[in-house]
Design an enzyme around this catalytic site. Structure first.
Site, PDB file in Angstrom:
ATOM      1  CB  SER A  60      42.183  65.997  51.023  1.00  0.00           C
ATOM      2  OG  SER A  60      42.364  67.353  50.761  1.00  0.00           O
ATOM      3  CG  MET A  85      46.324  76.058  63.171  1.00  0.00           C
ATOM      4  SD  MET A  85      45.577  74.915  61.994  1.00  0.00           S
ATOM      5  CE  MET A  85      46.671  73.525  62.186  1.00  0.00           C
ATOM      6  N   GLY A  89      42.000  75.451  59.877  1.00  0.00           N
ATOM      7  CA  GLY A  89      40.915  74.853  60.649  1.00  0.00           C
ATOM      8  C   GLY A  89      40.458  73.495  60.149  1.00  0.00           C
ATOM      9  CG  ASP A 131      48.974  73.960  55.850  1.00  0.00           C
ATOM     10  OD1 ASP A 131      48.324  73.072  55.271  1.00  0.00           O
ATOM     11  OD2 ASP A 131      49.018  74.077  57.090  1.00  0.00           O
ATOM     12  N   GLY A 132      47.319  74.120  52.655  1.00  0.00           N
ATOM     13  CA  GLY A 132      45.874  74.229  52.468  1.00  0.00           C
ATOM     14  C   GLY A 132      45.471  74.321  51.011  1.00  0.00           C
ATOM     15  N   GLY A 133      44.690  73.357  50.569  1.00  0.00           N
ATOM     16  CA  GLY A 133      44.135  73.404  49.221  1.00  0.00           C
ATOM     17  C   GLY A 133      45.075  72.962  48.115  1.00  0.00           C
ATOM     18  CG  MET A 156      47.537  79.328  56.781  1.00  0.00           C
ATOM     19  SD  MET A 156      47.924  77.579  57.069  1.00  0.00           S
ATOM     20  CE  MET A 156      46.373  76.771  56.678  1.00  0.00           C
ATOM     21  N   GLY A 161      40.816  70.352  56.864  1.00  0.00           N
ATOM     22  CA  GLY A 161      41.400  69.828  55.635  1.00  0.00           C
ATOM     23  C   GLY A 161      40.349  69.856  54.538  1.00  0.00           C
ATOM     24  N   GLY A 162      40.798  69.684  53.309  1.00  0.00           N
ATOM     25  CA  GLY A 162      39.873  69.512  52.185  1.00  0.00           C
ATOM     26  C   GLY A 162      39.174  70.765  51.697  1.00  0.00           C
ATOM     27  CG  HIS A 177      50.168  74.372  61.217  1.00  0.00           C
ATOM     28  ND1 HIS A 177      49.296  74.326  60.145  1.00  0.00           N
ATOM     29  CD2 HIS A 177      50.002  75.621  61.753  1.00  0.00           C
ATOM     30  CE1 HIS A 177      48.642  75.471  60.056  1.00  0.00           C
ATOM     31  NE2 HIS A 177      49.053  76.272  61.020  1.00  0.00           N
ATOM     32  CB  SER A 211      48.264  67.585  56.430  1.00  0.00           C
ATOM     33  OG  SER A 211      47.431  67.650  57.573  1.00  0.00           O
ATOM     34  CG  ASP A 242      47.417  70.447  60.195  1.00  0.00           C
ATOM     35  OD1 ASP A 242      48.080  71.498  60.129  1.00  0.00           O
ATOM     36  OD2 ASP A 242      47.175  69.724  59.208  1.00  0.00           O
TER      37      ASP A 242
HETATM   38  C1  DX5 Z   1      44.338  73.379  57.706  1.00  0.00           C
HETATM   39  C2  DX5 Z   1      45.596  72.608  58.023  1.00  0.00           C
HETATM   40  C3  DX5 Z   1      46.166  71.943  56.838  1.00  0.00           C
HETATM   41  C4  DX5 Z   1      45.280  70.873  56.259  1.00  0.00           C
HETATM   42  C5  DX5 Z   1      45.547  70.781  54.805  1.00  0.00           C
HETATM   43  O1  DX5 Z   1      43.964  74.103  58.805  1.00  0.00           O
HETATM   44  O2  DX5 Z   1      46.591  73.477  58.541  1.00  0.00           O
HETATM   45  O3  DX5 Z   1      47.464  71.421  57.114  1.00  0.00           O
HETATM   46  O4  DX5 Z   1      45.477  69.609  56.827  1.00  0.00           O
HETATM   47  O5  DX5 Z   1      44.642  69.912  54.240  1.00  0.00           O
HETATM   48  P1  DX5 Z   1      44.342  69.948  52.671  1.00  0.00           P
HETATM   49  O6  DX5 Z   1      45.666  69.711  51.989  1.00  0.00           O
HETATM   50  O7  DX5 Z   1      43.367  68.861  52.489  1.00  0.00           O
HETATM   51  O8  DX5 Z   1      43.810  71.322  52.350  1.00  0.00           O
HETATM   52 ZN    ZN Z   2      48.732  72.750  58.649  1.00  0.00          ZN
END
Ligand code: DX5
Ligand code: ZN
Length: 215
Positions: free
Chosen positions: A197, A69, A143, A174-176, A138, A145-146, A67, A9, A36
């Protein structure tokens, strides 16, 4: 097991050097480039819009995995497609016309998908299993990253896999995502791991992508 795909991402990349970031992702064999798009309404954060996709399109032939949002994604989907998106996914709870929006994406010859936040049940995608190419589960609330991975996500991925059965639908998480959970995500049935991240904040991003590919 077939190879797990990696979708770094660019939310975690240096916004002043986005062209370089996507060119690096090509070099590092990333499978998709996860973009994103946040509107500050559906989620509390604001990132970038179709002009960024258009600019990145000139820097890479890679798959731009967009993606959304944003509220009422149907209003903007044609512009994201015109900008060069290859896959477009959105949150069904943000849309007034989920099937209509998915149909616009498919009719343009692009891949479409739906995204579920941690509190949104799989029953929300059930009516669309005939049309979607991707479901994004998710691992955090959309919302930022990280954020830390919510462990219950693994069970949801297993359930999604059961629900999908032999349909040609990929499961994207996606996420974490982080080195601690890459293998668990793959075991649970993830086809595509989004990693923000975990890739861009790593000392050796190429090695992280390779690590996921070698699961
Ligand atoms: C969060 C985004 C993710 C985000 C993931 O709202 O949709 O795509 O960039 O970032 P990491 O991998 O750092 O959780
Ligand atoms: Zn995303």
């Amino acid at each position: 097991m077939s190879k797990v795909k990696v979708a770094p991402s660019i939310l975690s990349a240096d916004f002043a050097r986005m062209g370089e970031a996507v060119r690096n992702l090509d070099k590092w064999n990333a499978d998709l480039i996860h973009c994103d798009v946040m509107d500050g309404v559906f989620v509390p954060n604001i990132t970038f819009g179709m002009d960024m996709i258009k600019a990145l399109r000139k820097c890479t032939n890679g798959i731009l995995d967009v993606h959304l949002m944003i509220v009422k994604p149907e209003k903007y989907i044609p512009q994201f497609i015109a900008a060069g998106a290859d896959t477009v996914t959105f949150h069904p709870d943000a849309s007034d016309d989920v099937r209509g929006a998915l149909t616009v994406i498919k009719d343009a010859g692009k891949k479409c998908g739906l995204v579920l936040n941690p509190d949104k049940p799989l029953s929300m995608i059930e009516p669309y299993l005939d049309i979607i190419d991707i479901v994004i589960i998710m691992g955090v609330y959309a919302g930022f990253g990280g954020q830390s991975f919510i462990p219950e996500t693994l069970d949801k991925i297993r359930e999604a896999k059961k629900l999908i059965g032999n349909r040609n639908i990929e499961i994207e998480m996606d996420g974490g995502a982080c080195p601690d959970n890459f293998a668990k995500l793959a075991e649970a049935g993830t086809d595509i791991i989004v990693a923000g991240s975990a890739v861009f904040k790593a000392a050796d991003p190429a090695a992280v992508i390779k690590q996921i590919h070698s699961i």
